[in-house]
Design a protein around this motif. Structure first.
Motif, PDB file in Angstrom:
ATOM      1  N   PRO A  51      96.830  74.621  73.966  1.00 46.17           N
ATOM      2  CA  PRO A  51      95.710  74.620  74.917  1.00 46.17           C
ATOM      3  C   PRO A  51      94.494  75.364  74.373  1.00 46.17           C
ATOM      4  CG  PRO A  51      97.327  76.308  75.523  1.00 46.17           C
ATOM      5  CD  PRO A  51      97.841  75.647  74.262  1.00 46.17           C
ATOM      6  N   ASP A  52      93.335  75.011  74.895  1.00 42.57           N
ATOM      7  CA  ASP A  52      92.170  75.876  74.775  1.00 42.57           C
ATOM      8  C   ASP A  52      92.248  76.839  75.948  1.00 42.57           C
ATOM      9  OD1 ASP A  52      90.743  74.924  72.552  1.00 42.57           O
ATOM     10  OD2 ASP A  52      89.778  73.340  73.725  1.00 42.57           O
ATOM     11  N   LEU A  53      92.338  78.132  75.688  1.00 43.89           N
ATOM     12  CA  LEU A  53      92.335  79.091  76.791  1.00 43.89           C
ATOM     13  C   LEU A  53      91.019  78.957  77.565  1.00 43.89           C
ATOM     14  CD1 LEU A  53      93.833  82.199  74.952  1.00 43.89           C
ATOM     15  CD2 LEU A  53      95.011  80.692  76.573  1.00 43.89           C
ATOM     16  N   ARG A  54      91.002  79.419  78.803  1.00 47.44           N
ATOM     17  CA  ARG A  54      89.788  79.239  79.636  1.00 47.44           C
ATOM     18  C   ARG A  54      88.540  79.774  78.922  1.00 47.44           C
ATOM     19  NH1 ARG A  54      90.045  81.790  85.300  1.00 47.44           N
ATOM     20  NH2 ARG A  54      92.171  80.994  85.376  1.00 47.44           N
ATOM     21  N   GLY A  55      87.497  78.974  78.960  1.00 41.09           N
ATOM     22  CA  GLY A  55      86.233  79.383  78.341  1.00 41.09           C
ATOM     23  C   GLY A  55      86.134  79.070  76.854  1.00 41.09           C
ATOM     24  N   HIS A  56      87.223  78.658  76.225  1.00 44.78           N
ATOM     25  CA  HIS A  56      87.242  78.390  74.782  1.00 44.78           C
ATOM     26  C   HIS A  56      87.265  76.887  74.522  1.00 44.78           C
ATOM     27  CE1 HIS A  56      88.924  82.390  75.370  1.00 44.78           C
ATOM     28  NE2 HIS A  56      88.587  82.701  74.135  1.00 44.78           N
ATOM     29  N   GLY A  57      86.755  76.509  73.356  1.00 45.62           N
ATOM     30  CA  GLY A  57      86.836  75.099  72.943  1.00 45.62           C
ATOM     31  C   GLY A  57      86.330  74.175  74.029  1.00 45.62           C
ATOM     32  N   ASP A  58      87.194  73.210  74.424  1.00 43.41           N
ATOM     33  CA  ASP A  58      86.785  72.243  75.444  1.00 43.41           C
ATOM     34  C   ASP A  58      87.202  72.647  76.859  1.00 43.41           C
ATOM     35  OD1 ASP A  58      85.538  70.232  73.720  1.00 43.41           O
ATOM     36  OD2 ASP A  58      87.545  70.018  72.863  1.00 43.41           O
ATOM     37  N   SER A  59      87.763  73.838  77.019  1.00 42.29           N
ATOM     38  CA  SER A  59      88.094  74.336  78.373  1.00 42.29           C
ATOM     39  C   SER A  59      86.884  75.072  78.933  1.00 42.29           C
ATOM     40  CB  SER A  59      89.304  75.280  78.333  1.00 42.29           C
ATOM     41  OG  SER A  59      90.481  74.595  78.037  1.00 42.29           O
ATOM     42  N   LYS A  60      85.857  74.302  79.237  1.00 45.35           N
ATOM     43  CA  LYS A  60      84.578  74.907  79.638  1.00 45.35           C
ATOM     44  C   LYS A  60      84.684  75.505  81.040  1.00 45.35           C
ATOM     45  CE  LYS A  60      82.039  72.578  76.302  1.00 45.35           C
ATOM     46  NZ  LYS A  60      82.842  72.932  75.155  1.00 45.35           N
ATOM     47  N   ILE A  61      83.936  76.582  81.214  1.00 45.79           N
ATOM     48  CA  ILE A  61      83.900  77.255  82.514  1.00 45.79           C
ATOM     49  C   ILE A  61      82.570  76.906  83.175  1.00 45.79           C
ATOM     50  CG2 ILE A  61      83.634  79.571  83.508  1.00 45.79           C
ATOM     51  CD1 ILE A  61      86.499  79.039  82.817  1.00 45.79           C
ATOM     52  N   SER A  62      82.636  76.585  84.451  1.00 47.12           N
ATOM     53  CA  SER A  62      81.391  76.203  85.132  1.00 47.12           C
ATOM     54  C   SER A  62      80.474  77.417  85.275  1.00 47.12           C
ATOM     55  CB  SER A  62      81.745  75.618  86.505  1.00 47.12           C
ATOM     56  OG  SER A  62      81.030  76.248  87.503  1.00 47.12           O
ATOM     57  N   SER A  63      79.167  77.147  85.333  1.00 47.80           N
ATOM     58  CA  SER A  63      78.211  78.252  85.436  1.00 47.80           C
ATOM     59  C   SER A  63      78.358  78.970  86.783  1.00 47.80           C
ATOM     60  CB  SER A  63      76.793  77.736  85.256  1.00 47.80           C
ATOM     61  OG  SER A  63      76.586  76.681  86.157  1.00 47.80           O
ATOM     62  N   LYS A  64      79.047  78.326  87.734  1.00 54.36           N
ATOM     63  CA  LYS A  64      79.231  78.948  89.062  1.00 54.36           C
ATOM     64  C   LYS A  64      80.386  79.952  89.056  1.00 54.36           C
ATOM     65  CE  LYS A  64      77.689  74.894  91.567  1.00 54.36           C
ATOM     66  NZ  LYS A  64      78.327  73.654  91.124  1.00 54.36           N
ATOM     67  N   TYR A  65      81.206  79.917  88.009  1.00 59.95           N
ATOM     68  CA  TYR A  65      82.387  80.799  87.947  1.00 59.95           C
ATOM     69  C   TYR A  65      81.957  82.228  87.617  1.00 59.95           C
ATOM     70  CZ  TYR A  65      86.820  82.635  86.037  1.00 59.95           C
ATOM     71  OH  TYR A  65      87.928  83.387  85.765  1.00 59.95           O
ATOM     72  N   THR A  66      82.494  83.190  88.354  1.00 66.03           N
ATOM     73  CA  THR A  66      82.145  84.584  88.065  1.00 66.03           C
ATOM     74  C   THR A  66      83.273  85.217  87.262  1.00 66.03           C
ATOM     75  OG1 THR A  66      81.186  84.589  90.260  1.00 66.03           O
ATOM     76  CG2 THR A  66      81.339  86.726  89.168  1.00 66.03           C
ATOM     77  N   LEU A  67      82.900  85.794  86.136  1.00 63.81           N
ATOM     78  CA  LEU A  67      83.885  86.450  85.269  1.00 63.81           C
ATOM     79  C   LEU A  67      84.543  87.602  86.044  1.00 63.81           C
ATOM     80  CD1 LEU A  67      84.779  86.454  82.240  1.00 63.81           C
ATOM     81  CD2 LEU A  67      83.065  88.234  81.885  1.00 63.81           C
ATOM     82  N   PRO A  68      85.893  87.671  86.054  1.00 67.71           N
ATOM     83  CA  PRO A  68      86.529  88.792  86.756  1.00 67.71           C
ATOM     84  C   PRO A  68      86.064  90.133  86.162  1.00 67.71           C
ATOM     85  CG  PRO A  68      88.167  87.190  85.984  1.00 67.71           C
ATOM     86  CD  PRO A  68      86.849  86.777  85.411  1.00 67.71           C
ATOM     87  N   ALA A  69      86.042  91.175  86.985  1.00 68.68           N
ATOM     88  CA  ALA A  69      85.529  92.483  86.536  1.00 68.68           C
ATOM     89  C   ALA A  69      86.292  92.989  85.313  1.00 68.68           C
ATOM     90  CB  ALA A  69      85.616  93.483  87.670  1.00 68.68           C
ATOM     91  N   GLY A  70      87.587  92.721  85.263  1.00 69.21           N
ATOM     92  CA  GLY A  70      88.400  93.195  84.127  1.00 69.21           C
ATOM     93  C   GLY A  70      88.390  92.224  82.955  1.00 69.21           C
ATOM     94  N   GLY A  71      87.492  91.234  82.992  1.00 68.21           N
ATOM     95  CA  GLY A  71      87.444  90.249  81.907  1.00 68.21           C
ATOM     96  C   GLY A  71      88.561  89.227  82.061  1.00 68.21           C
TER      97      GLY A  71
END
Ligand code: MLT
Length: 276
Positions: A51-71
Motif C-alpha cells: 500500500p501507499d500509506l495515507r498521504g504518500h504516493g497515490d494515497s492522496k489526502i483531501s485538502s479538507k482533511y485535518t492532520l491529527p495533532a500527534g501527526g
C-alpha cells in the motif's frame, strides 16, 4: 494500481502474486514503488500487497482533511493496513514486511493485531523511541520543509539513504529515490515526522515476538546504527539476521538480487512449514 476507499482517504495499493500474503510497508518519505523489485521478482512465492500509506504516493489526502495533532501515528498507519487486509478478505495471518518507518508500523501492527501476523520481515529499522537528538533533528526538518518545501528534505536525506557504492554506481536508483521523496507532499512529511517523534519505545515488545522474524540491514546504513541492529537481533527470540554489503538504508533497492534471495528463502521456508 488498485484502490480502496477508506473513511479519510482512498488507499492506493499493488497486489501481485498468489499464496502466502506479504504486506510490504514503505518507509519515510517514500511510497509503495519502493517495493517494485520485490513485486516483480517474488510473486511466484507469495502474494505481495504494497500500500501507499495515507498521504504518500497515490494515497492522496483531501485538502479538507485535518492532520491529527500527534501527526500520522504508527497506530493510525497500522489500522489503515488492517483495514486493507479486511477489505481484501484476507483472513489468514500475513507476513508483515516493513522498512524503517514501515518497521515502526510493523511493531504497532503486531501490538494491535497479533493474530494477523504469521511472520515479520524487518528491514533497516529500530525498536527504540526517538532520542532527544533525533527529535530535535525532526523539529528542524519540519521547520525546513515548511519554509522551503520538500526539496530541503531530498537534499538533506538522500546522502544518508543510499550507500556510497549505490550513489557512485546506480544513478537510476538515486533518481528513483529522489523522485519518490520529491513527490511526497509537505503535509505528509510533517505528518510522518510528528508521528515518528511521538511513537512509543517498542523495545519491551521484542521478547514477546513469537513469530518467525527475518532482520535485514544494509552494511552501510547511516540511519540505523549497530546498537539499534543488535537490539533487535538480541531481543527477538530466534530472529535471523542478514547484513547486505554495499547497501545503505534501502537494501531492497540497492542490492535487489541479494535482498530478494534472502526474502525468497525465508518465504519458501514458511511455505514449507505450512505444507508440513
Ligand atoms: C525511514 O526511512 O522510514 C526513516 O528514515 C525512519 C526515521 O527517520 O526514523
Amino acid at each position: 494500481m488498485k484502490q480502496l476507499k477508506l473513511p479519510d482517504f482512498t488507499m492506493a495499493y499493488d497486489d501481485q502474486g498468489r499464496g502466502l500474503p506479504v504486506l510490504c510497508v514503505h518507509g519515510y518519505p517514500l511510497n509503495r514503488s519502493l517495493w517494485q523489485p520485490q513485486l516483480e521478482n517474488l510473486d511466484d512465492v507469495a502474494r505481495l500487497i504494497a500500500p501507499d500509506l495515507r498521504g504518500h504516493g497515490d494515497s492522496k489526502i483531501s485538502s479538507k482533511y485535518t492532520l491529527p495533532a500527534g501527526g500520522y501515528s504508527m497506530d493510525l498507519f497500522a489500522d489503515d493496513c488492517a483495514a486493507l487486509l479486511k477489505a481484501l478478505k484476507i483472513r489468514e495471518p500475513v507476513v508483515f514486511c516493513g522498512l524503517s518507518m514501515g518497521g515502526y508500523v510493523a511493531f504497532s501492527f503486531f501490538r494491535r493485531y497479533p493474530e494477523l501476523v504469521r511472520a515479520l520481515i524487518l528491514v533497516a529499522t529500530r525498536a527504540g523511541a526517538d532520542t532527544d537528538a533525533i527529535k530535535e533533528a525532526r523539529r528542524e526538518a519540519i521547520a525546513n520543509v515548511l519554509g522551503t518545501g520538500t526539496e530541503a528534505i531530498v537534499e538533506s536525506m538522500l546522502p544518508n539513504m543510499l550507500s556510497v557504492h549505490t550513489r557512485s554506481n546506480q544513478p537510476e536508483t538515486v533518481q528513483r529515490v529522489a523522485g519518490m521523496m520529491a513527490s511526497t507532499p509537505t503535509e505528509t512529511i510533517v505528518g510522518d515526522l510528528t508521528g515518528m517523534m511521538n511513537r512509543p519505545n517498542s523495545t519491551p515488545l521484542l521478547n514477546k515476538i513469537n513469530v518467525p522474524t527475518l532482520l535485514i540491514f544494509g552494511g552501510d546504513d547511516k540511519i540505523i546504527n549497530l546498537w539499534d541492529m543488535n537490539n533487535l537481533r538480541d531481543d527477538i527470540p530466534g530472529a535471523v539476521t542478514r547484513f547486505i554489503s554495499f547497501a545503505g538504508h534501502l537494501p531492497n533497492l540497492e542490492q535487489v538480487e541479494v535482498f530478494n534471495q534472502q526474502v525468497r528463502s525465508f518465504l519458501t521456508q514458511l511455505n514449507q512449514e505450512a505444507e508440513a
